[in-house]
Design an enzyme around this catalytic site. Structure first.
Site, PDB file in Angstrom:
ATOM      1  N   GLU A 455     -36.442  -2.406  84.623  1.00 26.90           N
ATOM      2  CA  GLU A 455     -36.273  -2.873  85.998  1.00 26.90           C
ATOM      3  C   GLU A 455     -37.254  -2.121  86.895  1.00 26.90           C
ATOM      4  O   GLU A 455     -38.346  -2.575  87.122  1.00 26.90           O
ATOM      5  CB  GLU A 455     -34.818  -2.706  86.434  1.00 26.90           C
ATOM      6  N   GLU A 728     -25.633   4.710  89.383  1.00 26.92           N
ATOM      7  CA  GLU A 728     -25.638   3.361  89.964  1.00 26.92           C
ATOM      8  C   GLU A 728     -24.222   2.903  90.284  1.00 26.92           C
ATOM      9  O   GLU A 728     -23.965   2.326  91.333  1.00 26.92           O
ATOM     10  CB  GLU A 728     -26.265   2.389  88.964  1.00 26.92           C
TER      11      GLU A 728
HETATM   12  C1  BGC Z   1     -30.533  -3.174  90.897  1.00 26.07           C
HETATM   13  C2  BGC Z   1     -30.005  -2.804  92.233  1.00 26.07           C
HETATM   14  C3  BGC Z   1     -30.097  -3.966  93.133  1.00 26.07           C
HETATM   15  C4  BGC Z   1     -29.214  -5.010  92.544  1.00 26.07           C
HETATM   16  C5  BGC Z   1     -29.103  -6.248  93.350  1.00 26.07           C
HETATM   17  C6  BGC Z   1     -29.711  -4.264  90.338  1.00 26.07           C
HETATM   18  O1  BGC Z   1     -30.173  -4.704  89.118  1.00 26.07           O
HETATM   19  O2  BGC Z   1     -30.613  -2.095  90.048  1.00 26.07           O
HETATM   20  O3  BGC Z   1     -29.861  -1.575  92.594  1.00 26.07           O
HETATM   21  O4  BGC Z   1     -29.966  -3.756  94.470  1.00 26.07           O
HETATM   22  O5  BGC Z   1     -29.594  -5.315  91.222  1.00 26.07           O
HETATM   23  O6  BGC Z   1     -28.706  -7.327  92.645  1.00 26.07           O
END
Ligand code: BGC
Length: 863
Positions: A455, A728
């Site tokens: 990501e 997260e």
């Molecule tokens: C990310 C985030 C993001 C979110 C929104 C995730 O995959 O890691 O932090 O804001 O998706 O959908």
């Protein structure tokens, strides 16, 4: 009073825009800032004068401004160099200070016509061959060199060498920008790398973000099928003549020892392979975007961490723990037979005593080094990748692995640290450290969400909530300002702000997503407030307007947003692990609240840029949406229709309720917090606001209890589980030590760390009250059983500090106000006072926690 300022008051060497090394800058008339150090209390500047030594001296400019003042001389042309210094006059002083030390500023290549170089890359390479290449050119140096510069960039990522020595120390240059619109170039001083006679310039070139597979759908060639290098070496001789060695058809290319490299997957380097003879390069089509100089610092190797443990986990594998989750890579020093293959895999956490790789999804994070076997120790570190890890498993090491043979090289934006926080609670202190680490690990060319999995995107929502914390901890005005230019470039007329910038298509649709797109309305004002820079507001106004107008079109007849996709209070701790958007708070409540708020911020921005009609128009829009919010989501007595921590946090902090209902909402929020046993109940939308909402409505104690809870979910729960970064999810690791089964489980996301801003402003009590902290609000609100706390911040005017400690029944508070600034000091139980610059000590009576009449809390009520 001419005795003032003649000696003890000093002026720092001027800062040039937000640059840490102002070489090759892109601003022809850079703004200048300086800080004053003085023992004089209440010091104020009356006038200043700027000189470019030997070139020009400005008038004496009667002004108290010292932050980002207009360049007073003729604009710099490309390559112009100036040694700039400043002196100032204090109010009431006839004599100026001594001149400051000079800062040398040098312009880069400011116009497209300055580039003689053309983009070149490999010819005759089979389609789909993504092997990195080396590009080379030999050239003579004719005599004594006065100065030499290389201006360079790439479609891909590159490193340059002159005669085998690195030019500069940037990592992953040119970094990632919206290449369709803007491509950074770098400027290196290579004067000392040249020698009279034959020389060689070499460029290493790899895919990076340009052509590598990026995004979790792993699509390559996002920006183009070919990598290419652009380099222009300019040698200025002592006799004034100039030679230019530029990328063109005279260069050659070959493959080399890097067999493959990818930001997600890692690098494979075979040291037995020598670069081939080289065949002629081919001219390549450059990017569509403009070539620009960066406004912030590059990615660099910033720190090295030795292992805290090395353990042999099976016959061929060593497991290393660095004790800290970080972004970077390993550097190894190893001796062994030629062809020995060493594998390095990286992970943030362990499961069953081995690397837990599931959270990094398709990213391989796997480096391989094959020894040349020279008989000498071989030192290797990958060039074009980075990983997010605390642990590494090393396979194939010849013999015993000496812990000194491996270091973790922490690699991220080389930002200047400007903010510190300390307090007497070790867990809270560690939480703050974790926030800092997650910020460091995620500022890697763009402000990313995470450094480890497939990501690493510039999610707008994550930065939106974290920006105030980021701006306190590090000088990020240049970096974020630069990234906001990409946000602007990628936002179309309909105001569809991409969910992440630079934008690359993934399975994620594009939609007007509250919290995320609001980066355009909130962050420019954060930068103004924290750094005194009004340019992000000016430059971003049109984008912010498009965003608000786009959201306005989603309103129904009752001035409420009630359609379209929303991520809402993303990662509400009650959301199922496979459905992070299924929050308890209605996503349209979040979206409507944010529109009311953002329209108000836009009205403020309109006033700042002199668009008075817009200011009135958006203030009116904000009022209408606020009224719509109340009608739709708030009962007559002040209960929110989503009866959640996030709903009240939004309503209170965004000022969406009249005073009596605000008080009621605050009481209800405090009650919800108690009912939850002080466990957090917010996701991305509510987390940055909930403690302020409690504090604003007189529930400081609940705010502290929420912050200090150690139960899952809470801010301190991860700390009790050994976290060294912000996770997260509130429960990325479950209480039994297993890893959250969700397919999106990072241990290094800064968003939930947005709480640190409250720690700075409310626990320590240091907040800006005017742009650039020209006025401070010193309002510590001790609690939570803390016996001391402090915050220190290098403002654009100088260092500001607040430090308090309990001394019996007294609260002793030390405050430093930078020169040219003032502070409103508002201590508990005492009327606010305003003080000027200098050191101040205060003491107020404040009962120690055990005597605190608010303790203990009444027992929790249950339905
Ligand atoms: C990310 C985030 C993001 C979110 C929104 C995730 O995959 O890691 O932090 O804001 O998706 O959908």
């Amino acid at each position: 009073m001419s005795h003032l300022n003649t000696g003890a008051t000093r002026v720092s060497a001027p800062r040039i825009e937000h640059h840490t090394r102002p070489l090759g800058i892109g601003e022809p008339a850079p703004r200048l800032s300086w800080r004053v150090e003085t023992p004089e209390p209440g010091w104020r500047q009356r006038a200043y004068q700027i000189e470019a030594i030997g070139l020009w001296t400005s008038e004496i400019i009667e002004s108290a401004e010292s932050v980002l003042v207009t360049w007073p001389g003729p604009a710099l042309a490309s390559r112009d160099r100036a040694d700039v210094r400043v002196r100032v006059w204090a109010r009431g002083a006839d004599e100026p200070t001594a001149w400051s030390e000079p800062t040398t500023v040098e312009a880069g290549l400011l116009a497209p016509g300055d580039w003689d170089a053309v983009f070149v890359g490999s010819a005759d390479i089979s389609e789909g061959d993504r092997r990195p290449i080396l590009l080379r050119r030999d050239f003579p140096v004719r005599g004594e060199v006065r100065a030499a510069r290389v201006y360079a960039t790439a479609c891909g990522v590159y490193e340059l060498e002159l005669n085998g020595a690195r030019a500069g120390d940037d990592v992953l240059a040119p970094g990632w920008t919206s290449y369709h619109h803007r491509l950074h170039y770098q400027t290196y001083d290579v004067t000392d790398l040249l020698r009279t006679g034959e020389n060689t310039i070499t460029g290493w070139l790899a895919d990076g973000w340009w052509r590598g597979e990026f995004g979790w759908n792993r699509i390559g060639e996002r920006y183009g099928a070919d990598t290419a290098l652009l380099a222009q070496l300019e040698i200025e001789y002592a006799d004034g003549t100039v030679d230019r060695i530029v990328t063109d058809e005279s260069w050659t290319w070959s493959t080399g020892p890097i067999l493959s490299t990818s930001i997600y997957d890692g690098e494979h380097h075979d040291a037995r392979v020598e670069a081939g003879a080289g065949s002629p390069v081919q001219r390549k089509k450059g990017p569509e975007g403009e070539l620009i100089a960066p406004a912030g610092p590059p990615v660099r190797r910033v720190e090295e961490l030795p292992p805290v443990s090395v353990e042999r986990v099976d016959a061929g594998t060593h497991l290393i723990d660095f004790g800290q989750n970080l972004s970077g890579r390993l550097r190894i020093t190893v001796s062994g037979p030629a062809g020995t293959q060493i594998g390095m895999r990286h992970a943030e956490v362990l499961e069953g005593g081995r690397l837990c790789l599931r959270p990094i999804r398709t990213a391989q994070a796997h480096d391989v080094y094959v020894l040349a076997g020279t008989g000498e120790p071989e030192t290797w570190e990958p060039r074009f990748t980075y990983h997010g890890f605390r642990y590494a498993e090393i396979t194939g090491w010849p013999g015993d692995l000496d812990p000194d043979a491996v270091v973790a090289v922490v690699t991220h934006d080389d930002m200047t640290e400007i903010g510190q926080f300390e307090c007497s609670d070790p867990l809270l202190q560690r939480l703050h450290e974790n926030v800092r680490w997650s910020m460091r690990d995620n500022f890697v060319s763009v402000p990313t969400d995470c450094p480890q999995r497939d990501e690493r995107l510039g999610w707008t929502g994550d930065l939106q909530v974290f920006a105030p914390t980021a701006a306190f901890l590090y000088d990020v005005a240049g970096t974020i300002g630069d990234w906001l230019a990409d946000v602007a470039a990628e936002t179309p007329d309909d105001g569809l702000v991409p969910l992440y910038v630079p934008h690359i298509p993934t399975s994620f649709p594009q939609f007007h997503c509250a919290v995320w797109g609001d980066v355009t309305t909130t962050v420019p004002l954060v930068l103004l407030e924290r750094s005194g820079d009004n340019r992000p507001v000016e430059a971003g106004y049109e984008t912010a307007r498009r965003w608000v107008d786009g959201c306005r079109r989603l309103l129904n007849d009752h001035d409420v947003i009630d359609r379209g996709l929303q991520l809402g209070d993303w990662l509400d701790p009650a959301a199922p692990s496979d459905a992070p958007a299924q929050a308890r708070t209605d996503p349209y409540l979040v979206a409507t609240a944010y529109l009311a708020y953002s329209a108000r911020l836009l009205a403020r921005q309109a006033a700042l840029v002199g668009k008075d009609d817009d200011a009135a128009h958006y203030a009116d829009l904000s009022d209408r949406v606020t009224a719509g919010f109340r009608r739709e989501f708030v009962t007559a007595s002040g209960r929110c229709v989503s009866d959640t921590q996030t709903a009240y946090a939004l309503a209170i902090r965004f000022g969406l309720l009249p005073a009596d209902l605000t008080a009621h909402a605050g009481d209800r929020l405090a009650q919800l917090v108690r009912e939850a046993d002080f466990r957090i109940g917010t996701g991305f939308a509510g987390t940055p606001l909930v403690l302020d909402a409690l504090t604003d409505t007189g529930h400081l104690e609940e705010a502290y209890r929420l912050l200090l809870s150690r139960e899952c979910p809470s801010w301190l729960y991860p700390v009790t589980m050994g976290a060294t970064t912000i996770w997260e999810r509130w429960d990325s690791m479950l209480p039994d030590g297993s890893i959250n089964p969700g397919n999106m489980t990072s241990f290094n996301h800064y968003a939930l760390g947005a709480v640190a801003d409250w720690m700075h402003r409310v626990i320590a009590g240091l907040a800006p009250a005017a742009p650039g902290y020209r006025s401070l609000l010193v309002r510590p609100r001790p609690g939570g059983g803390l016996s001391s706390a402090s915050a220190s911040h290098l403002t654009p005017y100088g260092r500001a500090t607040v430090a308090w400690r309990r001394d019996g029944g007294t609260l002793a508070v030390d405050v430093t106000v930078p020169p040219g600034c003032d502070a409103t000091v508002d201590l508990p139980g005492s009327p606010p006072v305003t003080v000027g610059s200098g050191q101040h000590r205060f003491g107020v009576s404040h009962p120690a926690p055990e005597d605190d009449p608010l303790q203990p809390l009444p027992p929790r009520e249950r339905f």
